[in-house]
Design a protein around this motif. Structure first.
Motif, PDB file in Angstrom:
ATOM      1  N   PRO A   2      66.852 110.302  51.039  1.00  0.00           N
ATOM      2  CA  PRO A   2      67.158 110.561  49.629  1.00  0.00           C
ATOM      3  C   PRO A   2      67.209 109.289  48.782  1.00  0.00           C
ATOM      4  CG  PRO A   2      68.491 111.976  51.006  1.00  0.00           C
ATOM      5  CD  PRO A   2      67.745 111.041  51.940  1.00  0.00           C
ATOM      6  N   SER A   3      67.630 108.176  49.366  1.00  0.00           N
ATOM      7  CA  SER A   3      67.706 106.917  48.618  1.00  0.00           C
ATOM      8  C   SER A   3      66.324 106.363  48.284  1.00  0.00           C
ATOM      9  CB  SER A   3      68.489 105.875  49.408  1.00  0.00           C
ATOM     10  OG  SER A   3      67.885 105.648  50.677  1.00  0.00           O
ATOM     11  N   GLN A   4      65.274 106.933  48.881  1.00  0.00           N
ATOM     12  CA  GLN A   4      63.900 106.516  48.603  1.00  0.00           C
ATOM     13  C   GLN A   4      63.201 107.449  47.622  1.00  0.00           C
ATOM     14  OE1 GLN A   4      63.089 106.192  53.130  1.00  0.00           O
ATOM     15  NE2 GLN A   4      61.602 104.792  52.217  1.00  0.00           N
ATOM     16  N   ILE A   5      63.926 108.414  47.092  1.00  0.00           N
ATOM     17  CA  ILE A   5      63.343 109.457  46.242  1.00  0.00           C
ATOM     18  C   ILE A   5      63.927 109.366  44.839  1.00  0.00           C
ATOM     19  CG2 ILE A   5      63.218 111.965  45.885  1.00  0.00           C
ATOM     20  CD1 ILE A   5      63.203 112.169  49.012  1.00  0.00           C
ATOM     21  N   VAL A   6      63.063 109.489  43.839  1.00  0.00           N
ATOM     22  CA  VAL A   6      63.490 109.537  42.436  1.00  0.00           C
ATOM     23  C   VAL A   6      62.844 110.751  41.789  1.00  0.00           C
ATOM     24  CG1 VAL A   6      63.556 108.375  40.197  1.00  0.00           C
ATOM     25  CG2 VAL A   6      63.687 107.027  42.310  1.00  0.00           C
ATOM     26  N   VAL A   7      63.656 111.587  41.158  1.00  0.00           N
ATOM     27  CA  VAL A   7      63.174 112.762  40.434  1.00  0.00           C
ATOM     28  C   VAL A   7      63.003 112.386  38.966  1.00  0.00           C
ATOM     29  CG1 VAL A   7      63.668 115.158  39.806  1.00  0.00           C
ATOM     30  CG2 VAL A   7      64.356 114.285  42.055  1.00  0.00           C
ATOM     31  N   SER A   8      61.872 112.767  38.394  1.00  0.00           N
ATOM     32  CA  SER A   8      61.569 112.382  37.009  1.00  0.00           C
ATOM     33  C   SER A   8      61.110 113.588  36.201  1.00  0.00           C
ATOM     34  CB  SER A   8      60.468 111.306  36.987  1.00  0.00           C
ATOM     35  OG  SER A   8      60.868 110.156  37.695  1.00  0.00           O
ATOM     36  N   THR A   9      60.910 113.350  34.918  1.00  0.00           N
ATOM     37  CA  THR A   9      60.461 114.412  34.025  1.00  0.00           C
ATOM     38  C   THR A   9      58.947 114.552  34.139  1.00  0.00           C
ATOM     39  OG1 THR A   9      62.307 113.889  32.548  1.00  0.00           O
ATOM     40  CG2 THR A   9      60.568 115.286  31.659  1.00  0.00           C
ATOM     41  N   GLY A  10      58.518 115.114  35.244  1.00  0.00           N
ATOM     42  CA  GLY A  10      57.107 115.280  35.526  1.00  0.00           C
ATOM     43  C   GLY A  10      56.555 114.146  36.368  1.00  0.00           C
ATOM     44  N   ILE A  65      59.153 118.753  36.289  1.00  0.00           N
ATOM     45  CA  ILE A  65      59.793 118.172  37.468  1.00  0.00           C
ATOM     46  C   ILE A  65      58.738 117.437  38.294  1.00  0.00           C
ATOM     47  CG2 ILE A  65      60.924 118.629  39.676  1.00  0.00           C
ATOM     48  CD1 ILE A  65      62.873 118.987  37.528  1.00  0.00           C
ATOM     49  N   GLY A  66      58.893 116.140  38.391  1.00  0.00           N
ATOM     50  CA  GLY A  66      58.070 115.327  39.271  1.00  0.00           C
ATOM     51  C   GLY A  66      58.974 114.494  40.156  1.00  0.00           C
ATOM     52  N   TYR A  67      58.399 113.924  41.205  1.00  0.00           N
ATOM     53  CA  TYR A  67      59.221 113.095  42.088  1.00  0.00           C
ATOM     54  C   TYR A  67      58.349 112.098  42.831  1.00  0.00           C
ATOM     55  CZ  TYR A  67      57.671 116.594  45.530  1.00  0.00           C
ATOM     56  OH  TYR A  67      56.914 117.432  46.315  1.00  0.00           O
ATOM     57  N   MET A  68      58.981 111.070  43.338  1.00  0.00           N
ATOM     58  CA  MET A  68      58.291 110.051  44.112  1.00  0.00           C
ATOM     59  C   MET A  68      59.102 109.727  45.357  1.00  0.00           C
ATOM     60  SD  MET A  68      59.252 106.559  42.028  1.00  0.00           S
ATOM     61  CE  MET A  68      59.271 105.525  43.484  1.00  0.00           C
ATOM     62  N   GLY A  69      58.381 109.371  46.426  1.00  0.00           N
ATOM     63  CA  GLY A  69      58.984 108.793  47.610  1.00  0.00           C
ATOM     64  C   GLY A  69      58.367 107.419  47.798  1.00  0.00           C
ATOM     65  N   ALA A  70      59.178 106.402  48.045  1.00  0.00           N
ATOM     66  CA  ALA A  70      58.662 105.030  48.055  1.00  0.00           C
ATOM     67  C   ALA A  70      59.611 104.134  48.846  1.00  0.00           C
ATOM     68  CB  ALA A  70      58.533 104.514  46.619  1.00  0.00           C
ATOM     69  N   PRO A  71      59.199 102.887  49.107  1.00  0.00           N
ATOM     70  CA  PRO A  71      60.137 101.927  49.690  1.00  0.00           C
ATOM     71  C   PRO A  71      61.417 101.884  48.842  1.00  0.00           C
ATOM     72  CG  PRO A  71      57.937 101.009  49.638  1.00  0.00           C
ATOM     73  CD  PRO A  71      57.864 102.288  48.874  1.00  0.00           C
ATOM     74  N   GLU A  72      62.532 101.685  49.494  1.00  0.00           N
ATOM     75  CA  GLU A  72      63.816 101.808  48.793  1.00  0.00           C
ATOM     76  C   GLU A  72      63.945 100.829  47.636  1.00  0.00           C
ATOM     77  OE1 GLU A  72      68.528 102.228  49.994  1.00  0.00           O
ATOM     78  OE2 GLU A  72      66.943 102.609  51.467  1.00  0.00           O
ATOM     79  N   TRP A  73      63.410  99.612  47.780  1.00  0.00           N
ATOM     80  CA  TRP A  73      63.514  98.626  46.699  1.00  0.00           C
ATOM     81  C   TRP A  73      62.775  99.105  45.445  1.00  0.00           C
ATOM     82  CZ3 TRP A  73      58.870  96.855  44.897  1.00  0.00           C
ATOM     83  CH2 TRP A  73      57.759  96.943  45.765  1.00  0.00           C
ATOM     84  N   LEU A  74      61.663  99.810  45.633  1.00  0.00           N
ATOM     85  CA  LEU A  74      60.905 100.311  44.489  1.00  0.00           C
ATOM     86  C   LEU A  74      61.591 101.529  43.875  1.00  0.00           C
ATOM     87  CD1 LEU A  74      58.475 100.267  42.620  1.00  0.00           C
ATOM     88  CD2 LEU A  74      57.162 101.482  44.380  1.00  0.00           C
ATOM     89  N   ALA A  75      62.119 102.405  44.722  1.00  0.00           N
ATOM     90  CA  ALA A  75      62.832 103.577  44.218  1.00  0.00           C
ATOM     91  C   ALA A  75      64.028 103.151  43.368  1.00  0.00           C
ATOM     92  CB  ALA A  75      63.276 104.460  45.376  1.00  0.00           C
ATOM     93  N   LYS A  76      64.760 102.133  43.823  1.00  0.00           N
ATOM     94  CA  LYS A  76      65.922 101.657  43.064  1.00  0.00           C
ATOM     95  C   LYS A  76      65.490 101.069  41.728  1.00  0.00           C
ATOM     96  CE  LYS A  76      69.085 100.735  46.908  1.00  0.00           C
ATOM     97  NZ  LYS A  76      69.825  99.712  47.682  1.00  0.00           N
ATOM     98  N   ALA A  77      64.379 100.328  41.727  1.00  0.00           N
ATOM     99  CA  ALA A  77      63.881  99.741  40.482  1.00  0.00           C
ATOM    100  C   ALA A  77      63.475 100.830  39.498  1.00  0.00           C
ATOM    101  CB  ALA A  77      62.696  98.816  40.768  1.00  0.00           C
ATOM    102  N   CYS A  78      62.802 101.869  39.988  1.00  0.00           N
ATOM    103  CA  CYS A  78      62.372 102.960  39.112  1.00  0.00           C
ATOM    104  C   CYS A  78      63.567 103.728  38.560  1.00  0.00           C
ATOM    105  CB  CYS A  78      61.441 103.904  39.868  1.00  0.00           C
ATOM    106  SG  CYS A  78      59.796 103.224  40.187  1.00  0.00           S
ATOM    107  N   GLU A  79      64.609 103.851  39.365  1.00  0.00           N
ATOM    108  CA  GLU A  79      65.807 104.532  38.886  1.00  0.00           C
ATOM    109  C   GLU A  79      66.478 103.735  37.770  1.00  0.00           C
ATOM    110  OE1 GLU A  79      69.955 106.291  40.789  1.00  0.00           O
ATOM    111  OE2 GLU A  79      68.120 106.259  41.998  1.00  0.00           O
ATOM    112  N   VAL A  80      66.533 102.413  37.927  1.00  0.00           N
ATOM    113  CA  VAL A  80      67.098 101.570  36.866  1.00  0.00           C
ATOM    114  C   VAL A  80      66.261 101.700  35.589  1.00  0.00           C
ATOM    115  CG1 VAL A  80      67.513  99.185  36.149  1.00  0.00           C
ATOM    116  CG2 VAL A  80      68.189  99.934  38.436  1.00  0.00           C
ATOM    117  N   PHE A  81      64.942 101.632  35.737  1.00  0.00           N
ATOM    118  CA  PHE A  81      64.058 101.738  34.578  1.00  0.00           C
ATOM    119  C   PHE A  81      64.229 103.096  33.893  1.00  0.00           C
ATOM    120  CE2 PHE A  81      59.985 102.997  32.686  1.00  0.00           C
ATOM    121  CZ  PHE A  81      59.778 101.940  31.806  1.00  0.00           C
TER     122      PHE A  81
END
Length: 396
Positions: free
Chosen positions: A90-98, A245-261
């Motif tokens: 879950p820490s590698q996943i970010v849910v976004s608006t599409g 509803i869109g989502y991404m799975g990625a390396p944790e460092w990238l997922a955290k960066a996308c969540e901050v953004f």
């Protein structure tokens, strides 16, 4: 006052622009059949709608966590394992608006001015403008009808430079419907592995709409797992385009960066849509198979009809719901007094003289093609292709 130069250089989405034009002509009384938008013509399944209604009753009214509800991220994690053989926590996943926002987030977090993003053409219309907005440079190379619109390892190797930061592609592909096989992706992965500073964005939004072969996630090749961001969503396979509803799975460092953004742009995604998405992610894929079966049938219909049209060279798509014929044999011809020198010319000619809305391939990076969606009823498709055939064959 002046707009930002970034915005001045931004082009409107060609698919949306053609759809708007088709609606305007319909409002004027024209009998327009639109094959321009990438939207399933099915309704969202009832079991998903019922989950949304229940969420409203349970008062899911508050702001959501920026990266998505934990329950949804856990459901997505299980889906990745079940359908794609991918281990994303879950820490590698970010849910976004599409899925569009997921891709935009990654690009914004990864590139700077002077960096290059590699786009094998044809590519989805928004990719190039997302790169431009981030201040990076599009590095494009052509994949044509003769190679089923898929990049080769050699093409990719030749495109990579010290400035290359991202390879962005979709499979199944919008606009061509091409699907990379496991063997093809294995060879692509070998090239990527030689360039550890290159990130792959794998857009898999059409994953559930495949016909003659199973889709494969490039992140499933262990040698490049840490170099891949896998993007998906519910719009196409679940007929939930408006739910965003869109989502991404990625390396944790990238997922955290996308969540901050994302936290500084939109924050968390719609609460009710997320609760409904949990139900969608937990459902067996067989629940939505009826839509794929219908698209498969329609694909076979439109391929047969398109091959009867003068100047159309048509490959057989293995996924999505588009055909992408090469129409360059029509360039230089005059049809009903209209000179056809480009795909744009042909798209406008078909709108005016066949009352059918299509999209020029120029916006997808393929100047010789047009895109036609078969997300329409069998009756509409047969009538649309009858009109196209009449408007072209009778005047060639």
């Amino acid at each position: 006052m002046q707009l930002s130069p970034r915005l001045q250089n931004l082009k409107p989405s060609a698919t949306i622009a053609m759809s708007v034009k088709a609606r305007e002509l319909k409002a004027e009384g024209r009998d327009i059949i639109s094959l321009s938008l990438g939207e399933p013509d099915f309704e969202t399944p009832d079991f998903i709608k019922e989950a949304a209604i229940q969420a409203i009753k349970e008062n899911y009214n508050q702001y959501t966590p920026v990266g998505g509800y934990l329950e949804l991220k856990e459901a997505i994690s299980k889906k990745f394992k079940r359908d794609n053989n991918l281990d994303y926590k879950p820490s590698q996943i970010v849910v976004s608006t599409g899925a569009k926002q997921s891709i935009f987030n990654i690009i914004q977090c990864m590139v700077s001015e002077g960096d290059e993003v590699i786009l094998p053409s044809p590519y989805w219309v928004s990719y190039a403008d997302m790169v431009t907005l981030a201040g990076a440079t599009v590095k494009e190379f052509r994949t044509g009808y003769e190679q089923d619109f898929k990049m080769t390892p050699q093409q990719l190797e030749e495109a990579i430079t010290p400035k290359s930061k991202i390879l962005l592609y979709s499979s199944p592909c919008n606009p061509s419907g091409s699907v990379y096989s496991r063997e093809e992706l294995a060879e692509i992965a070998k090239v990527v592995a030689k360039h550890p500073n290159l990130l792959v964005i794998s857009d898999e939004i059409y994953e559930h709409i495949t016909f003659d072969q199973e889709p494969v996630s490039i992140a499933s090749f262990p040698e490049i797992y840490d170099q891949v961001a896998t993007v998906n969503g519910l719009a196409k396979g679940f007929a939930m385009t408006g739910w965003r509803i869109g989502y991404m799975g990625a390396p944790e460092w990238l997922a955290k960066a996308c969540e901050v953004f994302q936290g500084q742009v939109t924050s968390g995604t719609n609460s009710i849509a997320q609760r409904a998405a949990i139900t969608a992610m937990e459902a067996d894929p067989s629940e939505i198979k009826y839509m794929t079966e219908a698209f498969h049938k329609r694909r076979d219909i439109v391929i047969e009809l398109a091959r009867e049209i003068e100047g159309f060279d048509v490959s057989v798509p293995q996924g999505a719901f588009y055909i992408f014929p090469d129409v360059s044999k029509l360039f230089g011809k005059t049809l009903q007094g209209v000179e056809i020198n480009t795909a744009n010319d042909l798209a406008m000619y078909l709108l005016e003289y066949a009352n059918v809305a299509t999209v020029s391939g120029e916006s997808f990076g393929s100047k010789n093609c047009i895109r036609l969606s078969y997300a329409a009823s069998d009756k509409e498709l047969r009538e649309a292709f009858r009109r196209i055939k009449e408007a072209i064959n009778n005047y060639c």
